[in-house]
Motif scaffolding. Structure first.
Motif, PDB file in Angstrom:
ATOM      1  N   SER A  99      -9.205   3.193 -10.439  1.00  0.00           N
ATOM      2  CA  SER A  99      -9.741   3.631  -9.165  1.00  0.00           C
ATOM      3  C   SER A  99     -10.860   2.665  -8.782  1.00  0.00           C
ATOM      4  CB  SER A  99     -10.289   5.053  -9.304  1.00  0.00           C
ATOM      5  OG  SER A  99     -10.866   5.468  -8.099  1.00  0.00           O
TER       6      SER A  99
ATOM      7  N   THR B  99       0.844  -1.195   0.000  1.00  0.00           N
ATOM      8  CA  THR B  99       0.000   0.000   0.000  1.00  0.00           C
ATOM      9  C   THR B  99       0.881   1.248   0.000  1.00  0.00           C
ATOM     10  OG1 THR B  99      -0.186   0.016   2.404  1.00  0.00           O
ATOM     11  CG2 THR B  99      -1.895  -1.162   1.178  1.00  0.00           C
TER      12      THR B  99
ATOM     13  N   CYS C 276      -6.118   4.202  -6.513  1.00  0.00           N
ATOM     14  CA  CYS C 276      -5.284   3.626  -7.571  1.00  0.00           C
ATOM     15  C   CYS C 276      -4.927   2.195  -7.186  1.00  0.00           C
ATOM     16  CB  CYS C 276      -4.031   4.472  -7.750  1.00  0.00           C
ATOM     17  SG  CYS C 276      -3.034   4.001  -9.168  1.00  0.00           S
ATOM     18  N   PHE C 277      -5.315   1.243  -8.028  1.00  0.00           N
ATOM     19  CA  PHE C 277      -5.080  -0.176  -7.764  1.00  0.00           C
ATOM     20  C   PHE C 277      -4.631  -0.836  -9.060  1.00  0.00           C
ATOM     21  CE2 PHE C 277      -6.588  -4.527  -8.193  1.00  0.00           C
ATOM     22  CZ  PHE C 277      -6.033  -5.123  -7.082  1.00  0.00           C
TER      23      PHE C 277
ATOM     24  N   MET D 106      -1.475  -0.588  -4.382  1.00  0.00           N
ATOM     25  CA  MET D 106      -2.678   0.207  -4.172  1.00  0.00           C
ATOM     26  C   MET D 106      -2.475   1.295  -3.124  1.00  0.00           C
ATOM     27  SD  MET D 106      -4.900  -2.486  -1.850  1.00  0.00           S
ATOM     28  CE  MET D 106      -6.043  -1.274  -1.215  1.00  0.00           C
TER      29      MET D 106
ATOM     30  N   VAL E 133       1.987   4.576  -6.461  1.00  0.00           N
ATOM     31  CA  VAL E 133       1.562   3.311  -7.065  1.00  0.00           C
ATOM     32  C   VAL E 133       2.070   3.245  -8.503  1.00  0.00           C
ATOM     33  CG1 VAL E 133      -0.416   1.925  -7.810  1.00  0.00           C
ATOM     34  CG2 VAL E 133      -0.480   3.077  -5.591  1.00  0.00           C
TER      35      VAL E 133
ATOM     36  N   GLU F 261       0.003  -6.814  -5.786  1.00  0.00           N
ATOM     37  CA  GLU F 261      -1.175  -5.944  -5.720  1.00  0.00           C
ATOM     38  C   GLU F 261      -0.649  -4.604  -5.184  1.00  0.00           C
ATOM     39  OE1 GLU F 261      -4.153  -7.411  -6.540  1.00  0.00           O
ATOM     40  OE2 GLU F 261      -3.340  -9.442  -6.554  1.00  0.00           O
TER      41      GLU F 261
ATOM     42  N   SER G 178      -9.883   2.172  -3.203  1.00  0.00           N
ATOM     43  CA  SER G 178      -8.539   2.650  -3.519  1.00  0.00           C
ATOM     44  C   SER G 178      -8.594   3.665  -4.650  1.00  0.00           C
ATOM     45  CB  SER G 178      -7.665   1.461  -3.936  1.00  0.00           C
ATOM     46  OG  SER G 178      -6.402   1.896  -4.376  1.00  0.00           O
TER      47      SER G 178
END
Length: 111
Positions: free
Chosen positions: A84, A58, A90-91, A105, A65, A103, A88
Motif C-alpha cells: 500500500s 490501474t 495496492c501497488f 495498481m 491487482v 506497474e 494506491s
C-alpha cells in the motif's frame, strides 16, 4: 494470456522469423477488464532488451491487482513488492518472463 505466438509459430505467408527471433514473442493478446492489449517483442539491432518503458494498468480493487499479479508472476522479477502506498491501496512492479515491465495498481487508497 489469451494468445501467445512465438516467431516460430507465425504463418510463413505473414512472417518468417530469423533464427534469433524464433523464440521471441511474435503476437500476444491479453484482456484486462474489457480491453484487449496486444504486444510483441521488438528487438533492436543488437537484440538486447531494455526497460525504458513500463505498462501501467490501474484496477478498481486490490483483489484485482492481486489476480493480475498472479497471472504475470510466473518467472517474473519483482521490482517493487506488493504494498500500500500514499497513492494506491495496492501497488506492485515487475518485469515479466518476457522482459516487459508492468506497474499494477489501484488509483486510490480505500479499496
Amino acid at each position: 494470456m489469451e494468445i501467445l505466438l512465438c516467431g516460430s509459430d507465425a504463418d510463413p505467408a505473414d512472417y518468417i522469423a530469423a533464427d534469433e527471433a524464433k523464440d521471441l514473442v511474435y503476437h500476444c493478446e491479453m484482456y484486462i477488464g474489457g480491453c484487449c492489449i496486444m504486444m510483441s517483442d521488438s528487438p533492436g539491432e543488437s537484440g538486447a532488451q531494455n526497460y525504458t518503458m513500463s505498462l501501467v494498468v490501474t484496477f478498481d480493487t486490490a483483489d484485482e491487482v492481486k489476480a493480475a499479479f498472479g497471472i504475470l508472476s510466473d518467472g517474473c522479477t519483482v521490482i517493487h513488492p506488493m504494498k500500500s502506498t500514499t497513492y494506491s491501496s495496492c501497488f506492485v512492479s515487475l518485469v515479466d518472463r518476457f522482459g516487459m515491465r508492468w506497474e499494477l495498481m489501484t488509483e486510490q487508497t480505500e479499496r
